[in-house]
Design a protein around this motif. Structure first.
Motif, PDB file in Angstrom:
ATOM      1  N   LEU A  56       0.853  -1.188   0.000  1.00  0.00           N
ATOM      2  CA  LEU A  56       0.000   0.000   0.000  1.00  0.00           C
ATOM      3  C   LEU A  56       0.887   1.235   0.000  1.00  0.00           C
ATOM      4  CD1 LEU A  56      -2.832   1.285   0.238  1.00  0.00           C
ATOM      5  CD2 LEU A  56      -2.567   1.178   2.724  1.00  0.00           C
ATOM      6  N   THR A  57       0.583   2.154  -0.900  1.00  0.00           N
ATOM      7  CA  THR A  57       1.312   3.418  -0.976  1.00  0.00           C
ATOM      8  C   THR A  57       0.302   4.558  -0.973  1.00  0.00           C
ATOM      9  OG1 THR A  57       3.074   2.386  -2.270  1.00  0.00           O
ATOM     10  CG2 THR A  57       2.959   4.791  -2.296  1.00  0.00           C
ATOM     11  N   VAL A  58       0.471   5.508  -0.030  1.00  0.00           N
ATOM     12  CA  VAL A  58      -0.441   6.639   0.107  1.00  0.00           C
ATOM     13  C   VAL A  58       0.391   7.921   0.133  1.00  0.00           C
ATOM     14  CG1 VAL A  58      -2.304   7.666   1.449  1.00  0.00           C
ATOM     15  CG2 VAL A  58      -1.974   5.183   1.480  1.00  0.00           C
ATOM     16  N   PRO A  59       0.349   8.737  -0.928  1.00  0.00           N
ATOM     17  CA  PRO A  59       1.155   9.967  -0.941  1.00  0.00           C
ATOM     18  C   PRO A  59       0.698  11.002   0.087  1.00  0.00           C
ATOM     19  CG  PRO A  59       0.505   9.317  -3.169  1.00  0.00           C
ATOM     20  CD  PRO A  59      -0.288   8.488  -2.224  1.00  0.00           C
ATOM     21  N   PHE A 102       2.597   7.670   3.439  1.00  0.00           N
ATOM     22  CA  PHE A 102       2.547   6.396   4.144  1.00  0.00           C
ATOM     23  C   PHE A 102       2.733   5.273   3.131  1.00  0.00           C
ATOM     24  CE2 PHE A 102       0.058   2.660   5.316  1.00  0.00           C
ATOM     25  CZ  PHE A 102       0.561   2.358   6.566  1.00  0.00           C
ATOM     26  N   SER A 103       3.551   4.290   3.479  1.00  0.00           N
ATOM     27  CA  SER A 103       3.721   3.127   2.612  1.00  0.00           C
ATOM     28  C   SER A 103       3.887   1.887   3.474  1.00  0.00           C
ATOM     29  CB  SER A 103       4.940   3.294   1.684  1.00  0.00           C
ATOM     30  OG  SER A 103       6.134   3.361   2.434  1.00  0.00           O
ATOM     31  N   LEU A 104       3.446   0.755   2.915  1.00  0.00           N
ATOM     32  CA  LEU A 104       3.478  -0.497   3.655  1.00  0.00           C
ATOM     33  C   LEU A 104       3.719  -1.645   2.688  1.00  0.00           C
ATOM     34  CD1 LEU A 104       1.041  -1.720   6.389  1.00  0.00           C
ATOM     35  CD2 LEU A 104       1.222  -3.033   4.285  1.00  0.00           C
ATOM     36  N   LYS A 105       4.591  -2.539   3.071  1.00  0.00           N
ATOM     37  CA  LYS A 105       4.833  -3.764   2.319  1.00  0.00           C
ATOM     38  C   LYS A 105       5.034  -4.872   3.338  1.00  0.00           C
ATOM     39  CE  LYS A 105       7.692  -5.839  -1.317  1.00  0.00           C
ATOM     40  NZ  LYS A 105       8.845  -5.643  -2.233  1.00  0.00           N
ATOM     41  N   THR A 106       4.238  -5.944   3.214  1.00  0.00           N
ATOM     42  CA  THR A 106       4.279  -6.957   4.251  1.00  0.00           C
ATOM     43  C   THR A 106       3.768  -8.284   3.727  1.00  0.00           C
ATOM     44  OG1 THR A 106       3.593  -7.448   6.525  1.00  0.00           O
ATOM     45  CG2 THR A 106       1.966  -6.427   5.092  1.00  0.00           C
ATOM     46  N   ARG A 107       4.027  -9.311   4.520  1.00  0.00           N
ATOM     47  CA  ARG A 107       3.452 -10.631   4.301  1.00  0.00           C
ATOM     48  C   ARG A 107       2.411 -10.841   5.391  1.00  0.00           C
ATOM     49  NH1 ARG A 107       2.358 -14.807   0.797  1.00  0.00           N
ATOM     50  NH2 ARG A 107       2.066 -16.730   1.970  1.00  0.00           N
ATOM     51  N   LEU A 108       1.138 -10.873   5.014  1.00  0.00           N
ATOM     52  CA  LEU A 108       0.061 -11.055   5.972  1.00  0.00           C
ATOM     53  C   LEU A 108      -0.118 -12.545   6.260  1.00  0.00           C
ATOM     54  CD1 LEU A 108      -2.555  -8.556   4.486  1.00  0.00           C
ATOM     55  CD2 LEU A 108      -1.007  -8.172   6.405  1.00  0.00           C
ATOM     56  N   ILE A 119      -5.787 -13.720  14.929  1.00  0.00           N
ATOM     57  CA  ILE A 119      -4.635 -12.813  14.866  1.00  0.00           C
ATOM     58  C   ILE A 119      -4.199 -12.639  13.418  1.00  0.00           C
ATOM     59  CG2 ILE A 119      -2.245 -12.435  15.568  1.00  0.00           C
ATOM     60  CD1 ILE A 119      -2.796 -14.080  18.049  1.00  0.00           C
ATOM     61  N   LEU A 120      -4.080 -11.393  13.008  1.00  0.00           N
ATOM     62  CA  LEU A 120      -3.541 -11.056  11.693  1.00  0.00           C
ATOM     63  C   LEU A 120      -2.135 -10.504  11.896  1.00  0.00           C
ATOM     64  CD1 LEU A 120      -3.824 -10.668   8.634  1.00  0.00           C
ATOM     65  CD2 LEU A 120      -4.845  -8.436   9.087  1.00  0.00           C
ATOM     66  N   ARG A 121      -1.155 -11.214  11.383  1.00  0.00           N
ATOM     67  CA  ARG A 121       0.246 -10.807  11.588  1.00  0.00           C
ATOM     68  C   ARG A 121       0.780 -10.113  10.351  1.00  0.00           C
ATOM     69  NH1 ARG A 121       4.629 -14.476  14.492  1.00  0.00           N
ATOM     70  NH2 ARG A 121       3.499 -13.453  16.194  1.00  0.00           N
ATOM     71  N   PHE A 122       1.443  -8.979  10.572  1.00  0.00           N
ATOM     72  CA  PHE A 122       2.156  -8.262   9.521  1.00  0.00           C
ATOM     73  C   PHE A 122       3.625  -8.689   9.618  1.00  0.00           C
ATOM     74  CE2 PHE A 122      -1.598  -5.909  10.518  1.00  0.00           C
ATOM     75  CZ  PHE A 122      -2.016  -5.322   9.339  1.00  0.00           C
ATOM     76  N   GLY A 159       6.739   2.962   5.861  1.00  0.00           N
ATOM     77  CA  GLY A 159       7.250   4.301   5.586  1.00  0.00           C
ATOM     78  C   GLY A 159       6.303   5.354   6.112  1.00  0.00           C
ATOM     79  N   LEU A 160       6.804   6.275   6.922  1.00  0.00           N
ATOM     80  CA  LEU A 160       6.029   7.403   7.438  1.00  0.00           C
ATOM     81  C   LEU A 160       6.808   8.669   7.119  1.00  0.00           C
ATOM     82  CD1 LEU A 160       5.048   6.000  10.963  1.00  0.00           C
ATOM     83  CD2 LEU A 160       3.565   6.198   8.975  1.00  0.00           C
TER      84      LEU A 160
END
Length: 619
Positions: A278-281, A303-309, A315-318, A324-325
């Protein structure tokens, strides 16, 4: 060079066709003639009434609800057989009367002439113009739209089959391509009452059979912004049933870009397992567009996020999380626990290269920062237990190094701890927390600075007046009955203690003060001349209340003189009301103590001598 081949071709064409070639040619001509004749005659042999009624019956069978068609049907046979229905309304009987499930301004589908000729037309390749679909999302996550129609039975009876799905032959039905023009899709959540509405939908749904793979490519409008959606699944019926199914999806708008590939579950907790990005400018703009209002988020631009869910029970694990903030980057692992009848809980660790600590804390723990405007809502209901570290962390105007921070937010209690950090060549620790059982919004602040360069601290804060330039320590404790805003300091209660070793107080010239004290009844400190008061030790402690500091003990010890302070400092308006005594060491016992009253305002107070002694001439 081409003369011989062309001549050879002419020679072969001029020869009579062989017996096999003539049979093939004649057969092809006969087949073409029969096909053309069938296309011409079929419209006169096929009952348009049968086709129309079959189409109406097919719509009702698909939905399992009452279907009303107000428009006049239209059947065309060129360039392909196609029927068009207009003004279609689908209704469902509900406890409070009829509920409209959908409307379609125009619905068309192609059909096979041969099947229509025997009275059993089968429809495919649907075209929907101005469709409106209204769906209820039940408490268990199921989408309540179809009743006992073909789609509903397929959703109910589908079973997983490896990476696909399997249906009984009687439940499997051909779909084909579905093209949507200017559609509307609305989902009403029964639990939250929230309505999600997608408008101006234009796209294509490719679903050959209900048991097969589904692909959807569409453009839509949500809350005034354009969206592009590209998704596919080999288990679409499992997803519609509220069970787990594989999903590959990409969603893009001017505000964000997100993609997911893995296993999804659209039930109440909407779990995902797979790779997500997810990338949010502009995070504040995106959250405002999505209808979410989180205090402090306006300070987090990108904001940016890259993960293995990874999903495990509730429980949802990232896992392998890269976050990125703004310009800060972080890695770590987070767990989101979604338990029945309890608030969601986020736990884990994040390691930042650098971060704006004030902005991050304002976003993730607003109650601890005194924000009582959000005693309920999305973020206030989220429990937190986070461990943060940063190589560099901005705290206001100051830079902390190797900072370790913990954040806890449970129920009505919230706490932020700076467990350790390097600060101005010294060490800083602190805590800010809601006061258990205290006034709504009350917070407790604890700050400890050890062996730091206070000369540089004063410089960074831009403070004027005679302040110590030395390595020292500061202990501060405050209880505040209001949110941490400027006026809250008026009601703050607590204590402060400052200690320092060898250093100086700029702008304090004791010799000049002694001379003016013998000459004038009062004078501003600046008239005593420039210079600095060198000291070996400072120890000042005070009680804080009602915007004032009541000096419990104040002692500045130099090589030959000791300055003792007592009184009150109303810091809320930069005023002073102090008594000071300057006593010489035993080696200069012949010099009597100098006693003065210090008043006026900071940074240039006024001095009133209490006892005057003859002064030595200034050198």
């Amino acid at each position: 060079m081409l003369t011989n081949p062309i001549g050879h071709l002419r020679k072969n064409l001029g020869r009579p066709l062989g017996r096999r070639s003539r049979r093939v040619l004649i057969g092809s001509i006969i087949a073409l003639c029969l096909f053309s004749l069938f296309q011409l005659v079929a419209p006169f042999l096929i009952s348009s009434t049968v086709v129309r009624e079959s189409m109406e019956r097919a719509v009702a069978e698909w939905t399992g609800h009452d279907v009303e068609i107000d428009g006049t049907p239209d059947i065309r046979f060129w360039p392909e057989p196609r029927i068009t229905l207009r003004e279609i309304t689908i209704r469902k009987q509900a406890e409070d009367g009829e509920r409209v499930l959908g409307r379609v301004a125009r619905l068309s589908a192609s059909f096979d002439l041969l099947q229509a000729l025997v009275g059993q037309p089968e429809f495919k390749d649907f075209r929907l113009t101005d469709p409106e679909i209204y769906v209820l999302r039940e408490a268990d996550g199921r989408l309540d739209w179809a009743n006992d129609g073909l789609l509903s039975r397929a959703v109910r009876d589908v079973q997983p089959d490896g990476s696909g799905q399997v249906l009984a032959a009687d439940d499997d039905t051909r779909m084909g391509d579905v093209r949507i023009s200017n559609g509307l899709f609305e989902v009403s959540d029964v639990v939250s009452g929230r309505i999600t509405r997608l408008q101006s939908i234009n796209g294509t749904l490719d679903w050959p059979w209900l048991s097969r793979r589904l692909e959807l490519k569409a453009d839509a409008n949500f809350n005034g912004k354009a969206l592009t959606l590209d998704m596919s699944s080999t288990q679409p019926l499992l997803l519609l049933s509220g069970k787990s199914g594989n999903l590959s999806s990409t969603m893009t708008s001017v505000l964000f870009h997100g993609q997911f590939q893995g296993v999804a579950n659209l039930a109440a907790n909407a779990f995902l397992s797979g790779d997500a990005e997810l990338t949010v400018p502009d995070l504040a703009a995106a959250m405002n567009w999505a209808g979410m209002n989180f205090t402090g988020v306006e300070r987090l631009k990108s904001f940016s996020l890259k993960t293995r869910l990874v999903t495990n029970d509730s429980i949802l694990r990232f896992d392998n999380l890269s976050l990125g903030l703004n310009d800060a980057k972080a890695t770590g692992i987070l767990d989101l626990m979604l338990l029945p009848d309890r608030p969601a809980r986020l736990t884990g660790t994040l390691a930042f290269d650098r971060m704006d600590l004030s902005a991050a804390l304002a976003a993730i723990a607003p109650r601890a920062l005194g924000d009582t405007s959000r005693t309920s809502g999305q973020l206030a209901d989220l429990e937190l237990d986070l461990r943060l570290s940063a190589q560099q962390a901005m705290l206001g105007r100051f830079m902390l190094s190797e900072a370790a921070v913990s954040v806890m937010n449970v129920g009505d209690q919230s706490r932020i701890d700076i467990a350790d950090s390097d600060f101005e060549t010294g060490r800083l620790t602190g805590r800010i927390a809601t006061v258990k059982g205290g006034t709504a919004g009350a917070v407790a602040l604890r700050l400890a600075i050890q062996d730091a360069d206070f000369g540089n601290i004063v410089k960074e804060l831009g403070l004027a007046g005679p302040l110590p330039a030395a390595r020292g320590s500061l202990d501060l404790s405050l209880d505040i009955d209001r949110p941490l805003e400027p006026e809250a300091w008026r009601n703050a209660k607590g204590a402060v203690r400052f200690r320092a070793e060898r250093g100086s107080l700029s702008g304090v010239n004791l010799a000049g003060i002694r001379q003016l004290a013998a000459q004038k009844p009062y004078f501003p400190l600046s008239d005593a001349g420039s210079g600095s008061l060198e000291f070996d030790h400072i120890d000042i402690s005070a009680n804080l209340a009602d915007g004032s500091a009541d000096i419990r003990e104040g002692r500045i010890t130099g090589a030959t003189e000791t300055l003792t302070l007592s009184g009150v400092i109303p810091y809320i308006n930069n005023s002073l009301a102090l008594s000071a005594t300057v006593a010489t060491a035993a080696a200069a016992a012949g010099t009597p103590p100098l006693m003065v009253f210090i008043g006026g305002s900071w940074p240039n107070p006024v001095i009133w001598p209490v006892s005057q002694t003859p002064a030595k001439p200034l050198q």
